[in-house]
Design a protein around this motif. Structure first.
Motif, mmCIF file in Angstrom:
data_model
loop_
_atom_site.group_PDB
_atom_site.id
_atom_site.type_symbol
_atom_site.label_atom_id
_atom_site.label_comp_id
_atom_site.label_asym_id
_atom_site.label_seq_id
_atom_site.Cartn_x
_atom_site.Cartn_y
_atom_site.Cartn_z
ATOM 1 N N VAL A 19 1.450 -17.287 -5.030
ATOM 2 C CA VAL A 19 1.571 -16.522 -3.782
ATOM 3 C C VAL A 19 3.016 -16.067 -3.583
ATOM 4 O O VAL A 19 3.275 -14.956 -3.116
ATOM 5 C CB VAL A 19 1.079 -17.365 -2.581
ATOM 6 C CG1 VAL A 19 1.415 -16.678 -1.265
ATOM 7 C CG2 VAL A 19 -0.429 -17.599 -2.684
ATOM 8 N N GLN A 20 3.957 -16.908 -3.983
ATOM 9 C CA GLN A 20 5.369 -16.529 -3.901
ATOM 10 C C GLN A 20 5.664 -15.347 -4.828
ATOM 11 O O GLN A 20 6.342 -14.392 -4.433
ATOM 12 C CB GLN A 20 6.242 -17.723 -4.299
ATOM 13 C CG GLN A 20 7.742 -17.433 -4.282
ATOM 14 C CD GLN A 20 8.551 -18.614 -4.783
ATOM 15 O OE1 GLN A 20 8.051 -19.733 -4.904
ATOM 16 N NE2 GLN A 20 9.802 -18.360 -5.103
ATOM 17 N N HIS A 22 3.600 -13.128 -5.700
ATOM 18 C CA HIS A 22 2.877 -11.969 -5.156
ATOM 19 C C HIS A 22 3.652 -11.292 -4.017
ATOM 20 O O HIS A 22 3.330 -10.167 -3.642
ATOM 21 C CB HIS A 22 1.509 -12.439 -4.664
ATOM 22 C CG HIS A 22 0.452 -11.376 -4.677
ATOM 23 N ND1 HIS A 22 0.350 -10.422 -5.673
ATOM 24 C CD2 HIS A 22 -0.562 -11.115 -3.808
ATOM 25 C CE1 HIS A 22 -0.674 -9.623 -5.415
ATOM 26 N NE2 HIS A 22 -1.237 -10.022 -4.297
ATOM 27 N N SER A 23 4.639 -11.998 -3.481
ATOM 28 C CA SER A 23 5.425 -11.436 -2.378
ATOM 29 C C SER A 23 6.795 -10.923 -2.834
ATOM 30 O O SER A 23 7.609 -10.510 -2.001
ATOM 31 C CB SER A 23 5.616 -12.488 -1.277
ATOM 32 O OG SER A 23 6.386 -13.589 -1.763
#
Length: 230
Positions: A19-20, A22-23
């Motif tokens: 998720v990190q 993806h940001s």
């Protein structure tokens, strides 16, 4: 031989890491490879036409990895199918070995629960066998993400290396698959891959192989999904 890890905390850490990734802002990525559709793709057309053209394209970016001395690659493209079917073809299971030409064997070594396992797989040689066949042992985890799914993995130092293979290592990797808002029968598939092939390899050969493999991943996956519909 290392022991298998505790699955629950590893799965949580792995998901948070992806998720990190993806940001990460677009400005930090540099284009490594892009497949381009027909020459008319950039002419004005209807939303449906634009969607059809987008299905033909895939883009691969890269940035320096924070895990090792190589690159973290990002790949993205539109796939005409629903999220669950796409992810079923990517994660460990009966589909992946059938269509992924790079993968030569795959065995599930341990299953923790339905969406969590340890697998061992081998890959074919690449670039006229400049890159010899590799073996990996990966922890794999599939979970929900927004309206879609995330399937992710990381290599483990587990088990003996089989003869004639170099043991590679996948730092945190994963694929986000979410339905397009206005076209739920299509999905946006975004992958993050950082593979340490190990062995004495020219950096240029590794970069060429990684970019091409990720671009081809989309075309091979799309063919497999179409074939399985029939």
């Amino acid at each position: 031989m290392d022991l298998l890890p505790d699955a629950a905390p590893l799965a949580t850490k792995l998901r948070n890491t992806l998720v990190q990734y993806h940001s990460i802002p677009d400005s930090e990525w540099r284009v490594a490879k892009r497949t381009v559709s027909a020459p008319g793709a950039f002419l004005p057309c209807s939303p449906v036409c634009a969607l059809k053209e987008a299905e033909k394209d895939a883009t691969v970016w890269r940035k320096p990895s924070e895990e090792f001395s190589g690159y973290l690659y990002k790949a993205q493209g539109v796939v005409e199918d629903v999220t669950n079917r796409i992810v079923d073809h990517i994660r460990p299971g009966p589909y992946r070995l059938d269509w992924d030409s790079l993968m030569t064997t795959m065995d599930i070594l341990e299953t923790f629960e339905e969406n969590c396992c340890v697998m061992r797989y081998t890959t074919a040689g690449q670039l006229w066998n400049i890159i010899a066949p590799r073996e990996f042992v990966d922890f794999s985890y599939t979970t929900s993400y927004e309206d879609g799914l995330l399937t992710c993995g990381i290599s483990l130092d587990y088990g003996e290396v089989r003869p004639n293979f170099v043991r590679g290592f996948n730092h945190p990797c994963g694929w986000f698959c979410v339905p397009l808002k206005d076209y739920p029968s299509h999905s946006l598939l975004t992958g993050y891959i950082q593979t340490e092939l190990r062995g004495m390899l020219p950096r240029s050969a590794v970069d060429t192989a990684m970019s091409s493999t990720l671009a081809n991943f989309y075309s091979d996956l799309k063919k497999a999904l179409k074939t399985d519909e029939q």
